[in-house]
Design an enzyme around this catalytic site. Structure first.
Site, PDB file in Angstrom:
ATOM      1  N   GLY A  12     -14.026   5.649 -42.294  1.00 20.97           N
ATOM      2  CA  GLY A  12     -14.702   5.004 -41.015  1.00 20.97           C
ATOM      3  C   GLY A  12     -14.889   6.317 -40.009  1.00 20.97           C
ATOM      4  O   GLY A  12     -14.652   7.440 -40.110  1.00 20.97           O
ATOM      5  N   ASP A  13     -15.870   5.855 -39.099  1.00 16.55           N
ATOM      6  CA  ASP A  13     -15.956   6.782 -37.772  1.00 16.55           C
ATOM      7  C   ASP A  13     -16.717   8.147 -38.182  1.00 16.55           C
ATOM      8  O   ASP A  13     -16.795   9.015 -37.608  1.00 16.55           O
ATOM      9  CB  ASP A  13     -14.662   7.196 -37.290  1.00 16.55           C
ATOM     10  CG  ASP A  13     -13.892   5.952 -36.701  1.00 16.55           C
ATOM     11  OD1 ASP A  13     -14.500   4.925 -36.435  1.00 16.55           O
ATOM     12  OD2 ASP A  13     -12.579   5.972 -36.797  1.00 16.55           O
ATOM     13  N   GLY A  17     -23.347   4.281 -37.311  1.00 15.45           N
ATOM     14  CA  GLY A  17     -24.137   3.750 -36.198  1.00 15.45           C
ATOM     15  C   GLY A  17     -25.289   4.766 -35.796  1.00 15.45           C
ATOM     16  O   GLY A  17     -26.420   4.077 -35.724  1.00 15.45           O
ATOM     17  N   ASN A  40     -12.704  -5.076 -36.150  1.00 13.79           N
ATOM     18  CA  ASN A  40     -11.790  -3.925 -36.416  1.00 13.79           C
ATOM     19  C   ASN A  40     -12.700  -2.567 -36.304  1.00 13.79           C
ATOM     20  O   ASN A  40     -12.432  -1.530 -35.968  1.00 13.79           O
ATOM     21  CB  ASN A  40     -11.054  -3.812 -37.603  1.00 13.79           C
ATOM     22  CG  ASN A  40     -12.045  -4.282 -39.028  1.00 13.79           C
ATOM     23  OD1 ASN A  40     -13.128  -4.756 -38.670  1.00 13.79           O
ATOM     24  ND2 ASN A  40     -11.484  -4.143 -40.244  1.00 13.79           N
ATOM     25  N   ALA A  41     -13.901  -3.030 -36.797  1.00 15.73           N
ATOM     26  CA  ALA A  41     -15.120  -1.721 -36.727  1.00 15.73           C
ATOM     27  C   ALA A  41     -15.576  -1.611 -35.233  1.00 15.73           C
ATOM     28  O   ALA A  41     -15.314  -2.575 -34.376  1.00 15.73           O
ATOM     29  CB  ALA A  41     -16.394  -2.112 -37.504  1.00 15.73           C
ATOM     30  N   HIS A  43     -18.494   0.626 -33.465  1.00 16.73           N
ATOM     31  CA  HIS A  43     -19.898   1.417 -33.947  1.00 16.73           C
ATOM     32  C   HIS A  43     -20.338   2.043 -32.598  1.00 16.73           C
ATOM     33  O   HIS A  43     -20.585   1.263 -31.600  1.00 16.73           O
ATOM     34  CB  HIS A  43     -20.942   0.572 -34.845  1.00 16.73           C
ATOM     35  CG  HIS A  43     -20.658   0.327 -35.917  1.00 16.73           C
ATOM     36  ND1 HIS A  43     -21.713  -0.131 -37.057  1.00 16.73           N
ATOM     37  CD2 HIS A  43     -19.535   0.187 -36.459  1.00 16.73           C
ATOM     38  CE1 HIS A  43     -20.923  -0.446 -37.970  1.00 16.73           C
ATOM     39  NE2 HIS A  43     -19.579  -0.162 -37.981  1.00 16.73           N
ATOM     40  N   THR A  44     -20.476   3.259 -32.309  1.00 19.47           N
ATOM     41  CA  THR A  44     -20.649   3.828 -31.142  1.00 19.47           C
ATOM     42  C   THR A  44     -22.208   4.074 -31.444  1.00 19.47           C
ATOM     43  O   THR A  44     -22.725   4.849 -32.317  1.00 19.47           O
ATOM     44  CB  THR A  44     -20.107   5.231 -30.761  1.00 19.47           C
ATOM     45  OG1 THR A  44     -18.702   5.042 -30.805  1.00 19.47           O
ATOM     46  CG2 THR A  44     -20.505   5.739 -29.628  1.00 19.47           C
ATOM     47  N   ARG A 251      -7.260   5.187 -30.128  1.00 19.99           N
ATOM     48  CA  ARG A 251      -6.069   5.947 -30.652  1.00 19.99           C
ATOM     49  C   ARG A 251      -6.667   7.021 -31.267  1.00 19.99           C
ATOM     50  O   ARG A 251      -7.847   7.260 -31.546  1.00 19.99           O
ATOM     51  CB  ARG A 251      -5.611   5.115 -32.022  1.00 19.99           C
ATOM     52  CG  ARG A 251      -4.539   3.803 -31.666  1.00 19.99           C
ATOM     53  CD  ARG A 251      -4.229   3.377 -32.776  1.00 19.99           C
ATOM     54  NE  ARG A 251      -5.105   2.745 -33.898  1.00 19.99           N
ATOM     55  CZ  ARG A 251      -4.966   2.319 -34.883  1.00 19.99           C
ATOM     56  NH1 ARG A 251      -3.649   2.004 -35.602  1.00 19.99           N
ATOM     57  NH2 ARG A 251      -6.048   1.582 -35.737  1.00 19.99           N
ATOM     58  N   LYS A 279     -21.420  16.036 -37.557  1.00 15.73           N
ATOM     59  CA  LYS A 279     -20.425  16.827 -36.974  1.00 15.73           C
ATOM     60  C   LYS A 279     -20.370  18.234 -37.461  1.00 15.73           C
ATOM     61  O   LYS A 279     -19.298  18.860 -37.292  1.00 15.73           O
ATOM     62  CB  LYS A 279     -19.071  16.152 -36.673  1.00 15.73           C
ATOM     63  CG  LYS A 279     -19.104  14.972 -35.890  1.00 15.73           C
ATOM     64  CD  LYS A 279     -18.052  14.551 -35.006  1.00 15.73           C
ATOM     65  CE  LYS A 279     -18.245  13.605 -34.026  1.00 15.73           C
ATOM     66  NZ  LYS A 279     -16.919  13.220 -33.366  1.00 15.73           N
TER      67      LYS A 279
HETATM   68  P1  IMP Z   1      -7.552  -3.280 -40.188  1.00 16.66           P
HETATM   69  O1  IMP Z   1      -8.863  -3.223 -40.988  1.00 16.66           O
HETATM   70  O2  IMP Z   1      -7.297  -3.493 -38.742  1.00 16.66           O
HETATM   71  O3  IMP Z   1      -6.506  -4.211 -41.085  1.00 16.66           O
HETATM   72  O4  IMP Z   1      -6.857  -1.701 -40.311  1.00 16.66           O
HETATM   73  C1  IMP Z   1      -6.613  -1.201 -41.595  1.00 16.66           C
HETATM   74  C2  IMP Z   1      -6.663   0.142 -41.748  1.00 16.66           C
HETATM   75  O5  IMP Z   1      -7.913   0.450 -41.545  1.00 16.66           O
HETATM   76  C3  IMP Z   1      -6.053   0.962 -40.506  1.00 16.66           C
HETATM   77  O6  IMP Z   1      -5.530   2.185 -40.671  1.00 16.66           O
HETATM   78  C4  IMP Z   1      -7.031   1.070 -39.207  1.00 16.66           C
HETATM   79  O7  IMP Z   1      -7.020   2.116 -38.530  1.00 16.66           O
HETATM   80  C5  IMP Z   1      -8.394   1.464 -40.419  1.00 16.66           C
HETATM   81  N1  IMP Z   1      -9.542   0.957 -39.774  1.00 16.66           N
HETATM   82  C6  IMP Z   1     -10.044  -0.311 -39.834  1.00 16.66           C
HETATM   83  N2  IMP Z   1     -11.225  -0.613 -39.095  1.00 16.66           N
HETATM   84  C7  IMP Z   1     -11.666   0.865 -39.029  1.00 16.66           C
HETATM   85  C8  IMP Z   1     -12.859   1.542 -38.457  1.00 16.66           C
HETATM   86  O8  IMP Z   1     -14.013   0.836 -37.911  1.00 16.66           O
HETATM   87  N3  IMP Z   1     -12.766   2.873 -38.270  1.00 16.66           N
HETATM   88  C9  IMP Z   1     -11.589   3.627 -38.726  1.00 16.66           C
HETATM   89  N4  IMP Z   1     -10.574   2.837 -39.058  1.00 16.66           N
HETATM   90  C10 IMP Z   1     -10.666   1.820 -39.210  1.00 16.66           C
HETATM   91 MG    MG Z   2     -15.955   3.329 -35.878  1.00 19.92          MG
END
Ligand code: IMP
Ligand code: MG
Length: 337
Positions: A12-13, A17, A40-41, A43-44, A251, A279
């Site tokens: 991720g990250d 986006g 949880n996502a 997007h910047t 974080r 990057k």
């Molecule tokens: P969850 O998806 O919130 O259950 O998190 C599970 C794991 O995926 C953790 O290590 C989160 O930090 C990571 N995670 C979830 N969504 C993202 C995201 O959009 N970017 C980066 N890490 C993510």
């Molecule tokens: Mg992200």
């Protein structure tokens, strides 16, 4: 029907986006669909010089392109309406533009409460895992069960398969290959499939797929409970120079060199045709170009270093030469590919 898919090849990250925003500018797409994940996502996106962080709303909204949160996603209603308000306040129209598939599952307050107690995975505490669990346990609540969502509901089948205009869809992925529930480093994963085939679970047939845009970074970052960052102080420098803080939780992202093994696997399993490595400018600023290469055949990781961007880039091109990647873009700016 034509579908292009954007997929993250690391944790991720990686800058999906930016790639989404870039592709949507072509004017070719009739639909933009989010295919997995929830809030949880993060997007910047930079649009007309302004910074937006979207958790739910697909980037098509910036361009007035019909934007759908697909049934592969899970949605937090409060967060959804908060983003609708934020977009509207910044002059982005969402009416008749943003939709949620009626069979999409809801992240409830109880899901969120439960996820807050997580201490082992280091989740984003957004209720994502419990929402997917209840979906598969057949105890979930769907968007069509929520009266306040009624104006936003859409029947994906009708929209894509009975549309007088042939849909050209851009699928926006969330999270990444290293977090995929099946292909990632289980249990340090998210609760959905993040690979390109997951897009097809949103009502589009495999024959529609045209290009797969894989997005990676010149180094890796990961947020979560496991130890990931290397001990070399260079990683702290990269964290600072690359501004590696989570868009959702703020974080600190742990940093390590790019694993060529992960990148190659991800390219193959996702069927990547177009690769963006973001990057590159950060490596240029810290003046170190390294990656981990496992191709010595002994199974151990070994760090390989180069003198500049071009040595680093050539190595990646060589390693990926037996994959379906046809085009590689090494990007040195947060604003363009
Ligand atoms: P969850 O998806 O919130 O259950 O998190 C599970 C794991 O995926 C953790 O290590 C989160 O930090 C990571 N995670 C979830 N969504 C993202 C995201 O959009 N970017 C980066 N890490 C993510
Ligand atoms: Mg992200």
């Amino acid at each position: 029907m034509i579908a292009d898919i954007i997929v993250d090849l690391q944790y991720g990250d990686c800058g999906k986006g930016k790639v989404t925003h870039h592709l949507l500018k072509s004017g070719e797409y009739t639909h933009c669909i989010r295919y997995n994940g929830g809030c949880n996502a993060g997007h910047t996106i930079y649009h007309n010089g302004e910074k937006f962080i979207s958790h739910h709303l697909p980037a098509g909204a910036f361009f007035g392109i019909k934007s759908i949160i697909g049934p592969g996603c899970v949605v937090n209603i409060d967060q959804f309406f908060k983003e609708i308000r934020e977009f509207n306040e910044k002059g982005i129209n969402t009416e008749g533009i943003v939709f949620i598939a009626e069979n999409t599952h809801i992240i409830t307050n109880n899901h969120k409460k439960e996820d807050k107690k997580d201490t082992t995975i280091g989740t984003t505490k957004s209720g994502n895992g419990p929402a997917y669990r209840d979906k598969y346990d057949r105890k979930g609540v769907r968007a069509k069960d929520i009266p306040e969502l009624r104006p936003y509901l859409i029947d994906i089948y009708e929209e894509l398969h009975n549309n007088p205009r042939e849909p050209v869809i851009l699928f926006e992925g969330a999270q990444g290959f290293g977090l995929d529930v099946d292909w990632g480093d289980y249990p340090y994963v998210t609760s959905s499939n993040c690979i390109s085939p997951a897009a097809l679970m949103n009502g589009v047939p495999p024959q529609a797929v045209r290009n797969i845009w894989g997005v990676a970074k010149a180094y890796e970052t990961y947020v979560g409970a496991k130890k990931f960052q290397g001990d070399d102080p260079i990683f702290k420098r990269i964290q600072e120079v690359g501004q590696e803080y989570g868009a959702t939780t703020g974080r600190m992202r742990q940093v390590n060199w790019l694993s060529i093994d992960l990148l190659r696997r991800a390219a193959k399993i996702n069927g990547v045709t177009h690769l963006v490595v973001n990057k590159m400018d950060i490596l240029d600023k810290v003046k170190e170009w390294s990656l981990y290469d496992y191709s010595d055949g002994f199974g151990g990781e070994s760090k390989v270093s180069f003198l500049d961007n071009s040595g680093f880039e050539t190595h990646i091109e060589n390693v990926l030469s037996d994959t379906c990647v046809n085009n590689i873009y090494f990007s040195e700016s947060p604003h363009r590919i």
